[in-house]
Design a protein around this motif. Structure first.
Motif, PDB file in Angstrom:
ATOM      1  N   SER A 204      59.099 -32.702 104.421  1.00 20.78           N
ATOM      2  CA  SER A 204      60.177 -31.725 104.263  1.00 20.78           C
ATOM      3  C   SER A 204      59.977 -30.516 105.178  1.00 20.78           C
ATOM      4  CB  SER A 204      60.259 -31.279 102.800  1.00 20.78           C
ATOM      5  OG  SER A 204      61.244 -30.313 102.623  1.00 20.78           O
ATOM      6  N   ILE A 205      58.752 -30.022 105.259  1.00 22.81           N
ATOM      7  CA  ILE A 205      58.458 -28.866 106.104  1.00 22.81           C
ATOM      8  C   ILE A 205      58.670 -29.217 107.576  1.00 22.81           C
ATOM      9  CG2 ILE A 205      56.604 -27.347 106.918  1.00 22.81           C
ATOM     10  CD1 ILE A 205      55.522 -27.417 104.002  1.00 22.81           C
ATOM     11  N   CYS A 206      58.158 -30.362 107.989  1.00 18.55           N
ATOM     12  CA  CYS A 206      58.334 -30.784 109.382  1.00 18.55           C
ATOM     13  C   CYS A 206      59.808 -30.980 109.708  1.00 18.55           C
ATOM     14  CB  CYS A 206      57.554 -32.068 109.639  1.00 18.55           C
ATOM     15  SG  CYS A 206      55.769 -31.859 109.552  1.00 18.55           S
ATOM     16  N   LYS A 207      60.537 -31.596 108.788  1.00 18.37           N
ATOM     17  CA  LYS A 207      61.971 -31.830 109.007  1.00 18.37           C
ATOM     18  C   LYS A 207      62.718 -30.503 109.140  1.00 18.37           C
ATOM     19  CE  LYS A 207      66.047 -33.935 107.058  1.00 18.37           C
ATOM     20  NZ  LYS A 207      66.705 -34.377 105.859  1.00 18.37           N
ATOM     21  N   SER A 208      62.389 -29.547 108.276  1.00 22.82           N
ATOM     22  CA  SER A 208      63.051 -28.239 108.346  1.00 22.82           C
ATOM     23  C   SER A 208      62.831 -27.579 109.698  1.00 22.82           C
ATOM     24  CB  SER A 208      62.529 -27.306 107.244  1.00 22.82           C
ATOM     25  OG  SER A 208      62.909 -27.751 105.983  1.00 22.82           O
ATOM     26  N   LEU A 209      61.583 -27.589 110.163  1.00 25.26           N
ATOM     27  CA  LEU A 209      61.270 -26.959 111.450  1.00 25.26           C
ATOM     28  C   LEU A 209      61.948 -27.678 112.610  1.00 25.26           C
ATOM     29  CD1 LEU A 209      57.514 -26.054 110.995  1.00 25.26           C
ATOM     30  CD2 LEU A 209      59.384 -24.456 111.367  1.00 25.26           C
ATOM     31  N   ILE A 210      61.864 -29.002 112.622  1.00 25.37           N
ATOM     32  CA  ILE A 210      62.442 -29.767 113.729  1.00 25.37           C
ATOM     33  C   ILE A 210      63.960 -29.627 113.750  1.00 25.37           C
ATOM     34  CG2 ILE A 210      62.818 -32.114 114.600  1.00 25.37           C
ATOM     35  CD1 ILE A 210      59.898 -32.700 113.600  1.00 25.37           C
ATOM     36  N   THR A 211      64.588 -29.748 112.580  1.00 28.46           N
ATOM     37  CA  THR A 211      66.047 -29.617 112.505  1.00 28.46           C
ATOM     38  C   THR A 211      66.489 -28.219 112.901  1.00 28.46           C
ATOM     39  OG1 THR A 211      66.151 -31.273 110.747  1.00 28.46           O
ATOM     40  CG2 THR A 211      68.052 -29.820 110.978  1.00 28.46           C
TER      41      THR A 211
ATOM     42  N   LEU B 129      68.160 -19.890 107.566  1.00 26.75           N
ATOM     43  CA  LEU B 129      68.694 -18.593 107.988  1.00 26.75           C
ATOM     44  C   LEU B 129      68.481 -18.351 109.484  1.00 26.75           C
ATOM     45  CD1 LEU B 129      67.553 -16.442 104.934  1.00 26.75           C
ATOM     46  CD2 LEU B 129      69.858 -17.257 105.450  1.00 26.75           C
ATOM     47  N   LYS B 130      67.975 -19.385 110.172  1.00 26.95           N
ATOM     48  CA  LYS B 130      67.767 -19.347 111.627  1.00 26.95           C
ATOM     49  C   LYS B 130      66.810 -18.237 112.050  1.00 26.95           C
ATOM     50  CE  LYS B 130      71.730 -22.016 112.606  1.00 26.95           C
ATOM     51  NZ  LYS B 130      71.296 -23.191 111.920  1.00 26.95           N
ATOM     52  N   ASP B 131      65.774 -18.047 111.270  1.00 28.73           N
ATOM     53  CA  ASP B 131      64.776 -17.025 111.579  1.00 28.73           C
ATOM     54  C   ASP B 131      63.473 -17.716 111.965  1.00 28.73           C
ATOM     55  OD1 ASP B 131      63.221 -14.819 111.847  1.00 28.73           O
ATOM     56  OD2 ASP B 131      63.124 -14.354 109.726  1.00 28.73           O
ATOM     57  N   PHE B 132      63.279 -17.861 113.266  1.00 25.32           N
ATOM     58  CA  PHE B 132      62.093 -18.554 113.770  1.00 25.32           C
ATOM     59  C   PHE B 132      61.080 -17.595 114.379  1.00 25.32           C
ATOM     60  CE2 PHE B 132      65.500 -21.640 113.826  1.00 25.32           C
ATOM     61  CZ  PHE B 132      64.921 -22.665 113.101  1.00 25.32           C
ATOM     62  N   SER B 133      61.189 -16.331 114.060  1.00 27.31           N
ATOM     63  CA  SER B 133      60.255 -15.356 114.617  1.00 27.31           C
ATOM     64  C   SER B 133      58.832 -15.676 114.162  1.00 27.31           C
ATOM     65  CB  SER B 133      60.647 -13.942 114.196  1.00 27.31           C
ATOM     66  OG  SER B 133      60.555 -13.809 112.799  1.00 27.31           O
ATOM     67  N   GLY B 134      57.875 -15.178 114.893  1.00 25.17           N
ATOM     68  CA  GLY B 134      56.477 -15.471 114.610  1.00 25.17           C
ATOM     69  C   GLY B 134      56.036 -15.125 113.210  1.00 25.17           C
ATOM     70  N   ALA B 135      56.638 -14.112 112.623  1.00 27.81           N
ATOM     71  CA  ALA B 135      56.199 -13.673 111.301  1.00 27.81           C
ATOM     72  C   ALA B 135      56.807 -14.503 110.176  1.00 27.81           C
ATOM     73  CB  ALA B 135      56.562 -12.202 111.101  1.00 27.81           C
ATOM     74  N   TYR B 136      57.786 -15.318 110.480  1.00 31.75           N
ATOM     75  CA  TYR B 136      58.458 -16.013 109.399  1.00 31.75           C
ATOM     76  C   TYR B 136      58.299 -17.523 109.484  1.00 31.75           C
ATOM     77  CZ  TYR B 136      59.967 -11.423 108.133  1.00 31.75           C
ATOM     78  OH  TYR B 136      59.965 -10.112 107.770  1.00 31.75           O
ATOM     79  N   ALA B 137      59.302 -18.271 109.905  1.00 31.48           N
ATOM     80  CA  ALA B 137      59.210 -19.734 109.852  1.00 31.48           C
ATOM     81  C   ALA B 137      57.905 -20.240 110.474  1.00 31.48           C
ATOM     82  CB  ALA B 137      60.420 -20.374 110.523  1.00 31.48           C
ATOM     83  N   TYR B 138      57.618 -19.822 111.696  1.00 33.38           N
ATOM     84  CA  TYR B 138      56.365 -20.223 112.328  1.00 33.38           C
ATOM     85  C   TYR B 138      55.158 -19.588 111.633  1.00 33.38           C
ATOM     86  CZ  TYR B 138      58.358 -22.416 116.516  1.00 33.38           C
ATOM     87  OH  TYR B 138      59.001 -23.229 117.398  1.00 33.38           O
ATOM     88  N   GLY B 139      55.315 -18.360 111.246  1.00 34.05           N
ATOM     89  CA  GLY B 139      54.205 -17.654 110.601  1.00 34.05           C
ATOM     90  C   GLY B 139      53.756 -18.337 109.322  1.00 34.05           C
TER      91      GLY B 139
ATOM     92  N   HIS C  17      61.902 -28.023 122.205  1.00 32.66           N
ATOM     93  CA  HIS C  17      60.621 -27.998 122.901  1.00 32.66           C
ATOM     94  C   HIS C  17      59.561 -27.199 122.125  1.00 32.66           C
ATOM     95  CE1 HIS C  17      62.797 -24.412 124.171  1.00 32.66           C
ATOM     96  NE2 HIS C  17      61.619 -23.830 124.355  1.00 32.66           N
ATOM     97  N   ASP C  18      59.978 -26.327 121.221  1.00 32.29           N
ATOM     98  CA  ASP C  18      59.034 -25.525 120.421  1.00 32.29           C
ATOM     99  C   ASP C  18      58.482 -26.290 119.227  1.00 32.29           C
ATOM    100  OD1 ASP C  18      59.191 -23.253 122.012  1.00 32.29           O
ATOM    101  OD2 ASP C  18      60.885 -22.444 120.882  1.00 32.29           O
ATOM    102  N   ALA C  19      58.975 -27.490 118.992  1.00 35.87           N
ATOM    103  CA  ALA C  19      58.581 -28.263 117.806  1.00 35.87           C
ATOM    104  C   ALA C  19      57.285 -29.014 117.998  1.00 35.87           C
ATOM    105  CB  ALA C  19      59.704 -29.229 117.422  1.00 35.87           C
ATOM    106  N   ASP C  20      56.501 -28.674 118.993  1.00 30.82           N
ATOM    107  CA  ASP C  20      55.230 -29.373 119.237  1.00 30.82           C
ATOM    108  C   ASP C  20      54.273 -29.216 118.107  1.00 30.82           C
ATOM    109  OD1 ASP C  20      56.312 -30.081 121.611  1.00 30.82           O
ATOM    110  OD2 ASP C  20      55.216 -28.631 122.809  1.00 30.82           O
TER     111      ASP C  20
END
Length: 102
Positions: free
Chosen positions: A83-90, A58-68, A99-102
């Motif tokens: 699977s989790i790493c692939k989802s974040l990187i993709t 859903l393209k929601d990378f805000s701090g409270a969600y995907a990253y949170g 660059h945020d995928a560190d």
């Protein structure tokens, strides 16, 4: 469900989360996870996988969600699976934020 004396388990919560994501109701997922925790079902790797992938789709990378969810998973001692790493990187790549995928 609970009105009929049927108590949800972790799998039930995971399935409900998937359904909410498919409907685009990501904010309801947070309430569902909070409810899950109050019932004593703390997220496991499968749950974090659903949460991370759902928010990335859903393209929601805000701090409270995907990253949170990713940070909460690490804080609770879970190691992210492929699977989790692939989802974040993709997802980040599609948003031009590799660059945020560190």
């Amino acid at each position: 469900m609970e009105a009929q004396a049927v108590q949800p388990d972790r799998m039930t919560y995971n399935c409900l989360s998937l359904g909410h994501f498919k409907e685009g109701k990501m904010h309801e997922v947070k309430d569902l996870v909070n409810n899950m925790k109050t019932k004593g079902f703390f997220p496991k790797t499968e749950t974090f996988d659903i949460l991370t992938e759902g928010h990335c789709k859903l393209k929601d990378f805000s701090g409270a969600y995907a990253y949170g969810w990713y940070k909460e998973m690490l804080k609770n001692g879970f190691v992210p699976n492929v699977s989790i790493c692939k989802s974040l990187i993709t997802g980040l790549g599609e948003e031009g934020r590799s660059h945020d995928a560190d």
